[in-house]
Design a protein around this motif. Sequence first.
Motif, PDB file in Angstrom:
ATOM      1  N   VAL A  33       0.861  -1.180   0.000  1.00 45.29           N
ATOM      2  CA  VAL A  33       0.000   0.000   0.000  1.00 45.29           C
ATOM      3  C   VAL A  33       0.900   1.234   0.000  1.00 45.29           C
ATOM      4  O   VAL A  33       1.778   1.362   0.855  1.00 45.29           O
ATOM      5  CB  VAL A  33      -0.913   0.004   1.246  1.00 45.29           C
ATOM      6  N   SER A  34       0.674   2.134  -0.938  1.00 48.49           N
ATOM      7  CA  SER A  34       1.507   3.338  -1.015  1.00 48.49           C
ATOM      8  C   SER A  34       0.781   4.543  -0.422  1.00 48.49           C
ATOM      9  O   SER A  34      -0.413   4.498  -0.150  1.00 48.49           O
ATOM     10  CB  SER A  34       1.885   3.645  -2.465  1.00 48.49           C
ATOM     11  N   TYR A  58       3.316  -0.967   3.988  1.00 42.14           N
ATOM     12  CA  TYR A  58       2.971   0.422   3.702  1.00 42.14           C
ATOM     13  C   TYR A  58       4.258   1.137   3.319  1.00 42.14           C
ATOM     14  O   TYR A  58       5.244   1.080   4.069  1.00 42.14           O
ATOM     15  CB  TYR A  58       2.332   1.095   4.914  1.00 42.14           C
ATOM     16  N   VAL A  59       4.279   1.755   2.153  1.00 42.17           N
ATOM     17  CA  VAL A  59       5.481   2.456   1.702  1.00 42.17           C
ATOM     18  C   VAL A  59       5.179   3.916   1.423  1.00 42.17           C
ATOM     19  O   VAL A  59       4.105   4.268   0.935  1.00 42.17           O
ATOM     20  CB  VAL A  59       6.103   1.808   0.433  1.00 42.17           C
ATOM     21  N   ARG A  60       6.137   4.751   1.752  1.00 39.47           N
ATOM     22  CA  ARG A  60       6.044   6.183   1.466  1.00 39.47           C
ATOM     23  C   ARG A  60       6.811   6.441   0.163  1.00 39.47           C
ATOM     24  O   ARG A  60       7.998   6.725   0.199  1.00 39.47           O
ATOM     25  CB  ARG A  60       6.631   6.972   2.627  1.00 39.47           C
ATOM     26  N   SER A  61       6.129   6.309  -0.942  1.00 36.25           N
ATOM     27  CA  SER A  61       6.802   6.425  -2.235  1.00 36.25           C
ATOM     28  C   SER A  61       6.416   7.667  -3.021  1.00 36.25           C
ATOM     29  O   SER A  61       7.030   7.966  -4.041  1.00 36.25           O
ATOM     30  CB  SER A  61       6.516   5.183  -3.080  1.00 36.25           C
ATOM     31  N   LEU A  62       5.429   8.407  -2.570  1.00 34.86           N
ATOM     32  CA  LEU A  62       4.978   9.575  -3.325  1.00 34.86           C
ATOM     33  C   LEU A  62       6.092  10.614  -3.453  1.00 34.86           C
ATOM     34  O   LEU A  62       6.316  11.161  -4.538  1.00 34.86           O
ATOM     35  CB  LEU A  62       3.748  10.202  -2.671  1.00 34.86           C
ATOM     36  N   GLU A  63       6.795  10.871  -2.370  1.00 43.28           N
ATOM     37  CA  GLU A  63       7.884  11.850  -2.424  1.00 43.28           C
ATOM     38  C   GLU A  63       8.968  11.407  -3.402  1.00 43.28           C
ATOM     39  O   GLU A  63       9.458  12.194  -4.205  1.00 43.28           O
ATOM     40  CB  GLU A  63       8.486  12.061  -1.034  1.00 43.28           C
ATOM     41  N   ARG A  95      12.323  13.333   8.326  1.00 41.36           N
ATOM     42  CA  ARG A  95      12.449  14.201   7.163  1.00 41.36           C
ATOM     43  C   ARG A  95      12.734  15.606   7.660  1.00 41.36           C
ATOM     44  O   ARG A  95      12.048  16.110   8.535  1.00 41.36           O
ATOM     45  CB  ARG A  95      11.156  14.167   6.357  1.00 41.36           C
ATOM     46  N   ARG A  96      13.733  16.214   7.106  1.00 39.62           N
ATOM     47  CA  ARG A  96      14.078  17.581   7.489  1.00 39.62           C
ATOM     48  C   ARG A  96      13.199  18.558   6.724  1.00 39.62           C
ATOM     49  O   ARG A  96      13.055  18.463   5.519  1.00 39.62           O
ATOM     50  CB  ARG A  96      15.534  17.876   7.175  1.00 39.62           C
ATOM     51  N   VAL A  97      12.585  19.472   7.434  1.00 38.87           N
ATOM     52  CA  VAL A  97      11.790  20.523   6.819  1.00 38.87           C
ATOM     53  C   VAL A  97      12.302  21.818   7.423  1.00 38.87           C
ATOM     54  O   VAL A  97      12.022  22.120   8.570  1.00 38.87           O
ATOM     55  CB  VAL A  97      10.283  20.352   7.101  1.00 38.87           C
ATOM     56  N   GLY A  98      13.081  22.559   6.625  1.00 34.93           N
ATOM     57  CA  GLY A  98      13.721  23.747   7.169  1.00 34.93           C
ATOM     58  C   GLY A  98      14.629  23.323   8.308  1.00 34.93           C
ATOM     59  O   GLY A  98      15.454  22.445   8.160  1.00 34.93           O
ATOM     60  N   LYS A  99      14.470  23.939   9.481  1.00 34.40           N
ATOM     61  CA  LYS A  99      15.274  23.573  10.629  1.00 34.40           C
ATOM     62  C   LYS A  99      14.553  22.570  11.533  1.00 34.40           C
ATOM     63  O   LYS A  99      15.125  22.076  12.488  1.00 34.40           O
ATOM     64  CB  LYS A  99      15.640  24.819  11.438  1.00 34.40           C
ATOM     65  N   GLU A 100      13.301  22.283  11.210  1.00 30.36           N
ATOM     66  CA  GLU A 100      12.540  21.337  12.020  1.00 30.36           C
ATOM     67  C   GLU A 100      12.752  19.921  11.528  1.00 30.36           C
ATOM     68  O   GLU A 100      13.014  19.675  10.359  1.00 30.36           O
ATOM     69  CB  GLU A 100      11.039  21.645  11.934  1.00 30.36           C
ATOM     70  N   CYS A 101      12.613  18.998  12.422  1.00 32.95           N
ATOM     71  CA  CYS A 101      12.661  17.589  12.064  1.00 32.95           C
ATOM     72  C   CYS A 101      11.327  16.987  12.448  1.00 32.95           C
ATOM     73  O   CYS A 101      10.897  17.093  13.595  1.00 32.95           O
ATOM     74  CB  CYS A 101      13.808  16.917  12.822  1.00 32.95           C
ATOM     75  N   ILE A 102      10.645  16.377  11.487  1.00 31.57           N
ATOM     76  CA  ILE A 102       9.341  15.799  11.815  1.00 31.57           C
ATOM     77  C   ILE A 102       9.408  14.287  11.638  1.00 31.57           C
ATOM     78  O   ILE A 102      10.086  13.778  10.768  1.00 31.57           O
ATOM     79  CB  ILE A 102       8.211  16.388  10.942  1.00 31.57           C
ATOM     80  N   LEU A 103       8.699  13.575  12.485  1.00 34.75           N
ATOM     81  CA  LEU A 103       8.662  12.129  12.419  1.00 34.75           C
ATOM     82  C   LEU A 103       7.698  11.710  11.335  1.00 34.75           C
ATOM     83  O   LEU A 103       6.587  12.208  11.260  1.00 34.75           O
ATOM     84  CB  LEU A 103       8.208  11.562  13.770  1.00 34.75           C
ATOM     85  N   ARG A 104       8.131  10.778  10.516  1.00 35.82           N
ATOM     86  CA  ARG A 104       7.271  10.254   9.450  1.00 35.82           C
ATOM     87  C   ARG A 104       6.623   8.984   9.929  1.00 35.82           C
ATOM     88  O   ARG A 104       7.242   8.160  10.570  1.00 35.82           O
ATOM     89  CB  ARG A 104       8.095   9.975   8.211  1.00 35.82           C
ATOM     90  N   CYS A 105       5.368   8.798   9.568  1.00 34.12           N
ATOM     91  CA  CYS A 105       4.659   7.560   9.929  1.00 34.12           C
ATOM     92  C   CYS A 105       4.944   6.486   8.916  1.00 34.12           C
ATOM     93  O   CYS A 105       5.185   6.732   7.803  1.00 34.12           O
ATOM     94  CB  CYS A 105       3.159   7.827   9.978  1.00 34.12           C
TER      95      CYS A 105
END
Length: 105
Positions: A33-34, A58-63, A95-105
Amino acid sequence: MRAAFQINTVYQLFITINMKLHNIPDGPTDIIVSDHTPALKTYVENLKKCGLFEKVFYVRSLEFNSFFWGLPNEAKPDAFRRCHESLKRVRSEERRVGKECILRC
């Protein structure tokens, strides 16, 4: 014979379930599932619990898809040669977004 389905849309999920129930009921079947349709993530746990599929991924392939198809054609062979580096976009937990780091599910 083992079968595997990779789905990007809810429609593809319905078709896959129908095929598993009516066309290949006896063989082991996996489903990938993507994240191309965000709502699909909500089905992953139930797909694991229902027992219809042996393995559910489950894969995160859209990016990565956006990254790859955004490359000029002459750069695509190099992306394949460096596939381990390129696929970090899919496998990474952060994933780095600017200076923030967010956790990916």
